[in-house]
Design an enzyme around this catalytic site. Sequence first.
Site, PDB file in Angstrom:
ATOM      1  N   LYS A 281      55.660  70.310 -27.668  1.00 48.74           N
ATOM      2  CA  LYS A 281      55.541  71.736 -27.759  1.00 48.74           C
ATOM      3  C   LYS A 281      56.608  72.321 -26.847  1.00 48.74           C
ATOM      4  O   LYS A 281      56.827  71.828 -25.903  1.00 48.74           O
ATOM      5  CB  LYS A 281      54.052  72.107 -27.513  1.00 48.74           C
ATOM      6  CG  LYS A 281      53.762  73.408 -27.885  1.00 48.74           C
ATOM      7  CD  LYS A 281      52.260  73.469 -27.620  1.00 48.74           C
ATOM      8  CE  LYS A 281      51.545  74.766 -28.297  1.00 48.74           C
ATOM      9  NZ  LYS A 281      49.990  74.670 -28.537  1.00 48.74           N
ATOM     10  N   GLU A 366      34.008  76.743 -32.418  1.00 48.91           N
ATOM     11  CA  GLU A 366      33.093  77.953 -31.960  1.00 48.91           C
ATOM     12  C   GLU A 366      31.672  77.815 -32.182  1.00 48.91           C
ATOM     13  O   GLU A 366      30.602  77.956 -31.583  1.00 48.91           O
ATOM     14  CB  GLU A 366      33.676  79.085 -32.652  1.00 48.91           C
ATOM     15  CG  GLU A 366      35.042  79.890 -32.041  1.00 48.91           C
ATOM     16  CD  GLU A 366      36.262  79.082 -32.439  1.00 48.91           C
ATOM     17  OE1 GLU A 366      36.006  78.358 -33.740  1.00 48.91           O
ATOM     18  OE2 GLU A 366      37.301  79.623 -32.119  1.00 48.91           O
ATOM     19  N   ARG A 394      33.247  82.659 -37.062  1.00 49.46           N
ATOM     20  CA  ARG A 394      32.786  81.188 -37.249  1.00 49.46           C
ATOM     21  C   ARG A 394      31.582  80.875 -36.897  1.00 49.46           C
ATOM     22  O   ARG A 394      30.991  79.800 -37.458  1.00 49.46           O
ATOM     23  CB  ARG A 394      33.876  80.436 -36.631  1.00 49.46           C
ATOM     24  CG  ARG A 394      35.357  80.261 -37.207  1.00 49.46           C
ATOM     25  CD  ARG A 394      35.284  79.334 -38.073  1.00 49.46           C
ATOM     26  NE  ARG A 394      36.305  79.225 -39.030  1.00 49.46           N
ATOM     27  CZ  ARG A 394      37.479  78.416 -38.856  1.00 49.46           C
ATOM     28  NH1 ARG A 394      37.427  77.618 -37.601  1.00 49.46           N
ATOM     29  NH2 ARG A 394      38.437  78.561 -39.457  1.00 49.46           N
TER      30      ARG A 394
HETATM   31  C1  LIG Z   1      38.849  79.279 -35.273  1.00 50.27           C
HETATM   32  C2  LIG Z   1      39.796  79.462 -34.146  1.00 50.27           C
HETATM   33  N1  LIG Z   1      39.596  79.360 -32.997  1.00 50.27           N
HETATM   34  C3  LIG Z   1      40.724  79.537 -32.051  1.00 50.27           C
HETATM   35  C4  LIG Z   1      41.972  79.846 -32.376  1.00 50.27           C
HETATM   36  C5  LIG Z   1      42.918  80.175 -31.369  1.00 50.27           C
HETATM   37  N2  LIG Z   1      44.169  79.287 -31.371  1.00 50.27           N
HETATM   38  C6  LIG Z   1      45.369  79.562 -31.955  1.00 50.27           C
HETATM   39  S1  LIG Z   1      46.201  78.206 -32.095  1.00 50.27           S
HETATM   40  C7  LIG Z   1      45.363  77.322 -31.127  1.00 50.27           C
HETATM   41  C8  LIG Z   1      45.607  75.885 -30.771  1.00 50.27           C
HETATM   42  C9  LIG Z   1      45.992  75.304 -31.887  1.00 50.27           C
HETATM   43  O1  LIG Z   1      46.358  73.869 -31.607  1.00 50.27           O
HETATM   44  P1  LIG Z   1      47.051  72.785 -32.436  1.00 50.27           P
HETATM   45  O2  LIG Z   1      46.396  73.019 -33.993  1.00 50.27           O
HETATM   46  O3  LIG Z   1      47.370  71.564 -32.080  1.00 50.27           O
HETATM   47  O4  LIG Z   1      48.664  73.586 -32.893  1.00 50.27           O
HETATM   48  P2  LIG Z   1      49.648  73.572 -31.945  1.00 50.27           P
HETATM   49  O5  LIG Z   1      49.982  74.953 -31.507  1.00 50.27           O
HETATM   50  O6  LIG Z   1      49.700  72.775 -30.769  1.00 50.27           O
HETATM   51  O7  LIG Z   1      50.927  73.321 -32.759  1.00 50.27           O
HETATM   52  C10 LIG Z   1      43.940  77.843 -30.890  1.00 50.27           C
HETATM   53  C11 LIG Z   1      43.016  77.531 -30.111  1.00 50.27           C
HETATM   54  C12 LIG Z   1      42.419  79.774 -33.790  1.00 50.27           C
HETATM   55  N3  LIG Z   1      43.479  80.133 -34.339  1.00 50.27           N
HETATM   56  N4  LIG Z   1      41.211  79.741 -34.616  1.00 50.27           N
END
Ligand SMILES: Cc1ncc(C[n+]2csc(CCOP(=O)(O)OP(=O)(O)O)c2C)c(N)n1
Length: 639
Positions: A281, A366, A394
């Site tokens: 990242k 959630e 959710r």
């Molecule tokens: C249901 C839900 N809860 C919380 C979020 C907030 N959120 C956005 S991106 C993220 C992390 C995603 O991590 P990953 O899938 O590993 O993707 P990366 O950003 O590391 O590429 C979170 C918790 C979301 N988008 N959807």
Amino acid sequence: MIEKIHSPADLAGLEYSALDILSAEIREFLIEKVTKTGGHLGPNLGVVELTIAIHRVFDSPRDVILFDTGHQSYVHKILTGRASGFDLLRQRGGLAGYPNRAESEHDVIENSHASTALSWGDGISRGFAIKGENDRHVVVVVGDGALTGGMSWEALNNIAAEEKRNLIIVINDNERSYSPTIGGLATYLSTLRVTSGYEKFLDWGKEVLSKTPVVGGPIYGTLHGMKKGIKDIVAPQGMFEDLGLKYMGPIDGHDIAAMERALERAKQYGAPILVHAITQKGRGYKPAIADEAEKFHTVGIVDPETGESLSKGVMTWTKVFAEELVEIGRVRKDVVAITAAMLGPTGLDLFQAEFPERTIDVGIAEAHGATSAAGMAFAGLHPVMAVYSTFLNRAFDQLLLDVALHKAGVTFVLDRSGITGDDGPSHNGMWDLALTGIVPTLRVGAPRDGTRLKELLREAVEISDAPTLIRFPKGAVVADIPTFERRDGIDVLYRGESADVLLVSIGALANLAVEAASQAYREGVGVTVIDPRWVKPLPESLITMARRYKSVVVIEDGIRHGGIASTISEMFRDASLEVPIHSIGVPLEFIEHSKRAEILSDLGITAQHILRSIVEWSSSLKEEMQFLEHENVDRKQNR
Ligand SMILES: Cc1ncc(C[n+]2csc(CCOP(=O)(O)OP(=O)(O)O)c2C)c(N)n1
């Protein structure tokens, strides 16, 4: 090179050396543009090569490429002819921060909520298979964070059971959600990551043994045939394969040639297959790499050289909540904090710094978090679960039946309630008032300023026989709005000269309400502004109060349909109170990305608009009353 790429077809035939130059240019471009507009910088810097490789191996849009959550689709947007749109990223009329069907035929899901893409991929690939479109492939890019969400596992369970379809799952494993991904799955992926893998072992075996005359070939064949046994010794990727999913990896997600080789093999496979790519990242941007907390998951407007924020440090709603919870936590040892993978964004990092053993990150989960909170309440704790309003959607069933039905003493804290703006339709927190309005036992508080936020939070954690929920918007907290007087829990914020309009202000819109009321006085309309603070249940005394006014106006930062104005109408109807009610709020529509202030202005949620509406409604009410009076007089004279 970047200007020469108008569609994925332009990637064909490029040498790897040219692709390396293109990757570097895309990184520079992302840093230059996203530091100006704000957006998801770290995740996109990590998927440059991976996205190029996917677009070279697959034929989008005939093959369908899906990005889970969708925040890491910027490179995909650049490669599909949308680079010129980045100057207005996430702004009115500009590119959306997530995939968007209206923008391109290469975008299929309009997401932002995590862990849905595997289900989409399951459905689309199943559809292609049933319709006999066997030459079409579906590629799902899913992060290690998104894999912590339950829906991902529900989908994998289905995908594994249905062999014959072209579904390629690319795990984009950067070890992080916002902060490091937590839980057993993360540990499992890290085991796979450090085990350079039995694929490599087989490659090595093939190379060495095929050079060994006569016996080499058969031995390799035997080894291959024994692969499950060997695999369990060399690499423990058994879990995916035991589920029925072919696993390939781990593969360096920044090595385009290696990714292409893996994807080509996956494409030929003809059944669901998982490609485990390891990425970094924030790759190529020093300030992101140096950011231990979140690797610049998302940025505001920052200095591109240093990554320092260019917006002035303001006191936010999030910070007021976070600091108060720490204060509460110092006294109340039973208070625990829960986050669904959003420790920093919800401000719970402060609580964690002081009470690590009382801070629980459940992953992007959630629903599980809410029910787990009910369990902790049963065990004698008081959980405070901080989530963005949009993500509480959710966990509605869990809020209703696990928390509320069991009268669990859990406090939900909804950040980013109401219109949020830049992240588009799926990120607006405009549903919570309507959704929570139908949950028995739940009490809902909407603070109008920082002092009220602290006050309501303290009241909420005192309640142990029912759930509570406090909601506040995104951004800077407004200056405190003093109480004229408090009556039965209702704060009177402004008292009009005459009893024309009772303006019921919900939460953080109170400053607009008070401003509108003070100007209405000059227009000859007397407006009294009240803030009920707890909007569910609403105090019965609201009925007595409203009886004295000619009309009631409700303003709320949520959908008008089923919101607080609706509840008040029902209350009045049940009490046979016939006072006209007007409502100012969010219409029942999906609202395109734009600044919060622009959207509020469109919706008539500004002091000026509120004033104009109140004056208009009052004068038409006056006319109506005068007309009725005349009619009465005429009728009497004619008798
Ligand atoms: C249901 C839900 N809860 C919380 C979020 C907030 N959120 C956005 S991106 C993220 C992390 C995603 O991590 P990953 O899938 O590993 O993707 P990366 O950003 O590391 O590429 C979170 C918790 C979301 N988008 N959807």
